[in-house]
Design a protein around this motif. Structure first.
Motif, PDB file in Angstrom:
ATOM      1  N   TYR A 376     -54.506  -0.046  12.620  1.00  9.52           N
ATOM      2  CA  TYR A 376     -54.693  -1.017  11.535  1.00  9.52           C
ATOM      3  C   TYR A 376     -53.377  -1.483  10.877  1.00  9.52           C
ATOM      4  O   TYR A 376     -53.385  -2.460  10.123  1.00  9.52           O
ATOM      5  CB  TYR A 376     -55.577  -0.411  10.441  1.00  9.52           C
ATOM      6  CG  TYR A 376     -56.966  -0.074  10.924  1.00  9.52           C
ATOM      7  CD1 TYR A 376     -57.945  -1.072  11.049  1.00  9.52           C
ATOM      8  CD2 TYR A 376     -57.311   1.239  11.258  1.00  9.52           C
ATOM      9  CE1 TYR A 376     -59.222  -0.758  11.484  1.00  9.52           C
ATOM     10  CE2 TYR A 376     -58.583   1.559  11.686  1.00  9.52           C
ATOM     11  CZ  TYR A 376     -59.545   0.555  11.804  1.00  9.52           C
ATOM     12  OH  TYR A 376     -60.794   0.859  12.233  1.00  9.52           O
ATOM     13  N   SER A 383     -52.812   1.708   1.948  1.00  6.81           N
ATOM     14  CA  SER A 383     -53.996   1.448   1.124  1.00  6.81           C
ATOM     15  C   SER A 383     -54.975   2.616   1.209  1.00  6.81           C
ATOM     16  O   SER A 383     -55.642   2.954   0.212  1.00  6.81           O
ATOM     17  CB  SER A 383     -54.687   0.149   1.562  1.00  6.81           C
ATOM     18  OG  SER A 383     -53.828  -0.955   1.369  1.00  6.81           O
ATOM     19  N   THR A 438     -63.506   1.992   2.873  1.00 13.28           N
ATOM     20  CA  THR A 438     -63.436   0.545   3.101  1.00 13.28           C
ATOM     21  C   THR A 438     -62.054   0.076   2.650  1.00 13.28           C
ATOM     22  O   THR A 438     -61.747   0.060   1.462  1.00 13.28           O
ATOM     23  CB  THR A 438     -64.528  -0.195   2.324  1.00 13.28           C
ATOM     24  OG1 THR A 438     -65.819   0.312   2.708  1.00 13.28           O
ATOM     25  CG2 THR A 438     -64.467  -1.693   2.586  1.00 13.28           C
ATOM     26  N   ASP A 440     -59.443  -3.098   3.086  1.00 13.92           N
ATOM     27  CA  ASP A 440     -59.169  -4.468   3.537  1.00 13.92           C
ATOM     28  C   ASP A 440     -60.205  -4.924   4.575  1.00 13.92           C
ATOM     29  O   ASP A 440     -59.864  -5.383   5.674  1.00 13.92           O
ATOM     30  CB  ASP A 440     -57.758  -4.579   4.143  1.00 13.92           C
ATOM     31  CG  ASP A 440     -56.676  -4.323   3.102  1.00 13.92           C
ATOM     32  OD1 ASP A 440     -56.970  -4.425   1.888  1.00 13.92           O
ATOM     33  OD2 ASP A 440     -55.534  -4.023   3.497  1.00 13.92           O
ATOM     34  N   ASP A 441     -61.473  -4.768   4.239  1.00 15.55           N
ATOM     35  CA  ASP A 441     -62.613  -5.161   5.089  1.00 15.55           C
ATOM     36  C   ASP A 441     -62.759  -4.284   6.326  1.00 15.55           C
ATOM     37  O   ASP A 441     -63.647  -4.540   7.165  1.00 15.55           O
ATOM     38  CB  ASP A 441     -62.489  -6.633   5.537  1.00 15.55           C
ATOM     39  CG  ASP A 441     -62.514  -7.587   4.341  1.00 15.55           C
ATOM     40  OD1 ASP A 441     -63.218  -7.264   3.346  1.00 15.55           O
ATOM     41  OD2 ASP A 441     -61.844  -8.624   4.393  1.00 15.55           O
ATOM     42  N   ALA A 442     -61.894  -3.277   6.466  1.00 15.55           N
ATOM     43  CA  ALA A 442     -62.023  -2.363   7.602  1.00 15.55           C
ATOM     44  C   ALA A 442     -62.751  -1.105   7.159  1.00 15.55           C
ATOM     45  O   ALA A 442     -62.479  -0.565   6.092  1.00 15.55           O
ATOM     46  CB  ALA A 442     -60.654  -2.016   8.158  1.00 15.55           C
ATOM     47  N   ILE A 443     -63.691  -0.644   7.946  1.00 11.63           N
ATOM     48  CA  ILE A 443     -64.426   0.595   7.656  1.00 11.63           C
ATOM     49  C   ILE A 443     -63.758   1.704   8.461  1.00 11.63           C
ATOM     50  O   ILE A 443     -63.774   1.706   9.699  1.00 11.63           O
ATOM     51  CB  ILE A 443     -65.904   0.477   8.047  1.00 11.63           C
ATOM     52  CG1 ILE A 443     -66.540  -0.744   7.377  1.00 11.63           C
ATOM     53  CG2 ILE A 443     -66.645   1.755   7.661  1.00 11.63           C
ATOM     54  CD1 ILE A 443     -66.485  -0.716   5.870  1.00 11.63           C
TER      55      ILE A 443
END
Length: 495
Positions: A376, A383, A438, A440-443
Motif C-alpha cells: 500500500y 496512517s 480502514t 485511505d479506503d483500504a481495508i
C-alpha cells in the motif's frame, strides 16, 4: 486685615497667622496671606518662599513686596554663591537675621548680595536628615538716609520708635518673628512632604501599572483585597470590583473560602513574623488557561497590619514553548504518543516507588508490517501506525499506558498487575487487532505479536527488562504470530 506695629497685638497676629495656615483650600494663598501680615507687622518690605528641586535649585514659589524694584531671583543654587561650609551653616541654622547696621560676616554679605537686601531674616526648611528643602524669609532694601529724619509715629511693642526707613528689632522681636516664620516654614514643609508623597504614590503606581506584572495585596488575616494594579484588576472589571472583597470572592466564581494552595504559611515564621523570603509557584488561570509565575511575600501595610503581596507575570508563551520543547523531546512526532525517552523516564519513576511491587513492560509490533508498506505504500503504513496509536489511546484498558518505541513497535507499562491480569490485557490487545483497519479506503487486516517481562522478577533495571520483553515477543512470533508470551527462555542469560 493687615496688622501693623502699634495697631494690633502680637497675640492677635499669632491667632490670625495660625488661622491662615489652617486654611487647606489653597495652601499657597494661605501661606502668602500669613507672610504678608508678619512682614507688615515687623516693617519688612518683602517676603518670600523658596523650594528646592531634585537638581538642588531653589525656586521662588510665593513672594510679596510693598515696593517696586529689582525682583527677587526666580531661581538660584546656593552652590553658585556659597562655599560648602557656608551652605552647611545656612542649613544648620534655625534662623538667619542681620540688618544694615550690624557687622556682617562673609556669609551674611554673600546672602545679602544674593537678595540685594540690607536687612534679612531667613528660616531654612530641612528634612529629618538635614537636607535643605527650601526657605522662608523676609528682606528689606531700604537704607537710612538721615538720622534726624522725622520718625513715623508707629510705636514698637518695646516702646521704641521705628523709623520709616529702617528695621528696628530687639531680641524679643527676633525671637517672635522667628517663631512666626517657623510656623509658615512648617506649613511649607508639610506642603513639600505632601507633594513628594503624592509624586511618590503616583510614580509607584505608574511603575507598578507598567511593570509588565500583575500585583495585588490583601489583608493577611481576613484576605480582604487592599490594592491591585491596573493589569491585575482589568480582567476582573477594575479595582472597584476587587477592593473590600476577599481574594477568592474577587478572583473566582466557584470558591467560598481560602484556596488550598494559599502560601500564607510559607511566608511567615513560627512566631507569625514575615520571613522576608519570596515563595513562588506556577498557576494556570481557569477561565482562559493563561499561565503565571506567582511570587508571594508577607510585609507590613501602611497602617501597620500584616499584608500579603502577590505578584505574577504572564508566562503563557514561555509555558507553551516549554510544553512544545517537552513534547518534542518526549512525544512521537508521527503518532503524538509518548516515545522511548518518556518510556524510560516513566519506568524509572514507577520502579522508584516502593509501593509498586512490580512493573510489567509489554511490547508488541505489527505482524507482516513490511508487506503492508510494500503493498500500500509508506503513507498508508504511517496512517496505520497513527490509527493503532489512536485506538490504544481511546481504549480504557490501554489509555495513557502506550508508548511508541520505534518503527512498528509499541510498548505498554502496567504497574502492580498480576501475571494473570497481564495475560488478560495481552488477550484484550489481540482482540483489538482482530478488527480490520480502514486506511485511505483500504481495508487492512493486521495482527500483533506480544511479549512481556516483569520488574524486578525478570530484570532489575530498564534495559535488561526491555531485552527480556523483546525476546518474549519474538518467541510469540516464532510460535505462530498473533500470540502473547511472557519472558521465560532467556531469563538466566540476560540476568
Amino acid at each position: 486685615m493687615l496688622l501693623k506695629r502699634g495697631y494690633g497685638s502680637l497675640q492677635s497676629l499669632l491667632i490670625e497667622v495660625i488661622e491662615d495656615l489652617s486654611n487647606n483650600t489653597n495652601a499657597s494663598e494661605a501661606i502668602l496671606q500669613a507672610l504678608r501680615k508678619i512682614c507688615a507687622y515687623f516693617s519688612f518690605g518683602c517676603t518670600f518662599v523658596y523650594e528646592r528641586d531634585h537638581k538642588q535649585t531653589l525656586h521662588l514659589k510665593e513672594h510679596w513686596a510693598s515696593y517696586k524694584g529689582a525682583p527677587l531671583p526666580p531661581s538660584f543654587r546656593f552652590e553658585e554663591y556659597l562655599s560648602p561650609e557656608q551652605i552647611e551653616l545656612v542649613t544648620g541654622s534655625p534662623v538667619m537675621f542681620f540688618h544694615e547696621h550690624t557687622q556682617k560676616s562673609d556669609l551674611e554679605e554673600r546672602v545679602c548680595a544674593l537678595f540685594d537686601a540690607n536687612s534679612l531674616l531667613i528660616v531654612p526648611i530641612v528634612d529629618d536628615d538635614g537636607v535643605l528643602l527650601g526657605g522662608v524669609g523676609m528682606i528689606d532694601r531700604r537704607r537710612t538716609k538721615s538720622k534726624s529724619r522725622t520718625p513715623r509715629n508707629e510705636r514698637h511693642s518695646s516702646g521704641k520708635v521705628a523709623r520709616k526707613d529702617e528695621i528696628l528689632m530687639d531680641e524679643g522681636d527676633i525671637s517672635m518673628s522667628h517663631m512666626l516664620i517657623t510656623l509658615v516654614a512648617n506649613r511649607v514643609k508639610l506642603r513639600v512632604v505632601q507633594q513628594r508623597l503624592y509624586f511618590t504614590r503616583t510614580t509607584m503606581e505608574s511603575i507598578l501599572d507598567n511593570a509588565g506584572i500583575d500585583i495585588y495585596v490583601n489583608d493577611f488575616e481576613t484576605h480582604e483585597i487592599l490594592y491591585a494594579n491596573k493589569s491585575m484588576a482589568a480582567p476582573y472589571g477594575g479595582l472597584k470590583n476587587m477592593l473590600g472583597k476577599t481574594c477568592w470572592q474577587a478572583l473566582y466564581d466557584d470558591k467560598t473560602g481560602e484556596c488550598d494552595y494559599c502560601p500564607r504559611g510559607k511566608i511567615i515564621d513560627e512566631n507569625g513574623v514575615p520571613t522576608k523570603k519570596v515563595y513562588s509557584w506556577d498557576y494556570q488561570r481557569p477561565f482562559d488557561g493563561a499561565w503565571f509565575r506567582v511570587l508571594s511575600a508577607a510585609f507590613r501595610w501602611v497602617d501597620g497590619r500584616m499584608a500579603h503581596v502577590i505578584s505574577s507575570v504572564d508566562i503563557t508563551e514561555s509555558k507553551n514553548n516549554e510544553f512544545l520543547v517537552k513534547k518534542m523531546a518526549y512525544y512521537d512526532t508521527l503518532t503524538d504518543i509518548p516515545n522511548r525517552r518518556k518510556l524510560e523516564e516513566d519506568f524509572n519513576a514507577f520502579a522508584a516507588r516502593t509501593k509498586n511491587e512490580n512493573v510489567t513492560l509489554l511490547i508488541f509490533d505489527l505482524d507482516d508490517f513490511k508487506e503492508i508498506n510494500d503493498q500500500y505504500g509508506h503513507t498508508v503504513g504511517d496512517s496505520l501506525l497513527i490509527e493503532v496509536a489512536r485506538r490504544l489511546q481511546n481504549d480504557p484498558v490501554t489509555k495513557d499506558k502506550v508508548y511508541r518505541y520505534g518503527g512498528d513497535e509499541f510498548i505498554l507499562l502496567f504497574p502492580d498487575r498480576t501475571k494473570k491480569e497481564i495475560q488478560e490485557i495481552g488477550n484484550h490487545l489481540l482482540d483489538l487487532f482482530k478488527k480490520p483497519w480502514t486506511i485511505d479506503d483500504a481495508i487492512i487486516s493486521c495482527r500483533a505479536s506480544i511479549g512481556f517481562a516483569r520488574y524486578p522478577d525478570d530484570a532489575g533495571t530498564y534495559q535488561p527488562l526491555l531485552d527480556c520483553a523483546d525476546n518474549a515477543m519474538y518467541e510469540a512470533k516464532n510460535s505462530g504470530k498473533g500470540k502473547v508470551r511472557g519472558y521465560k527462555s532467556y531469563k538466566k542469560t540476560l540476568k
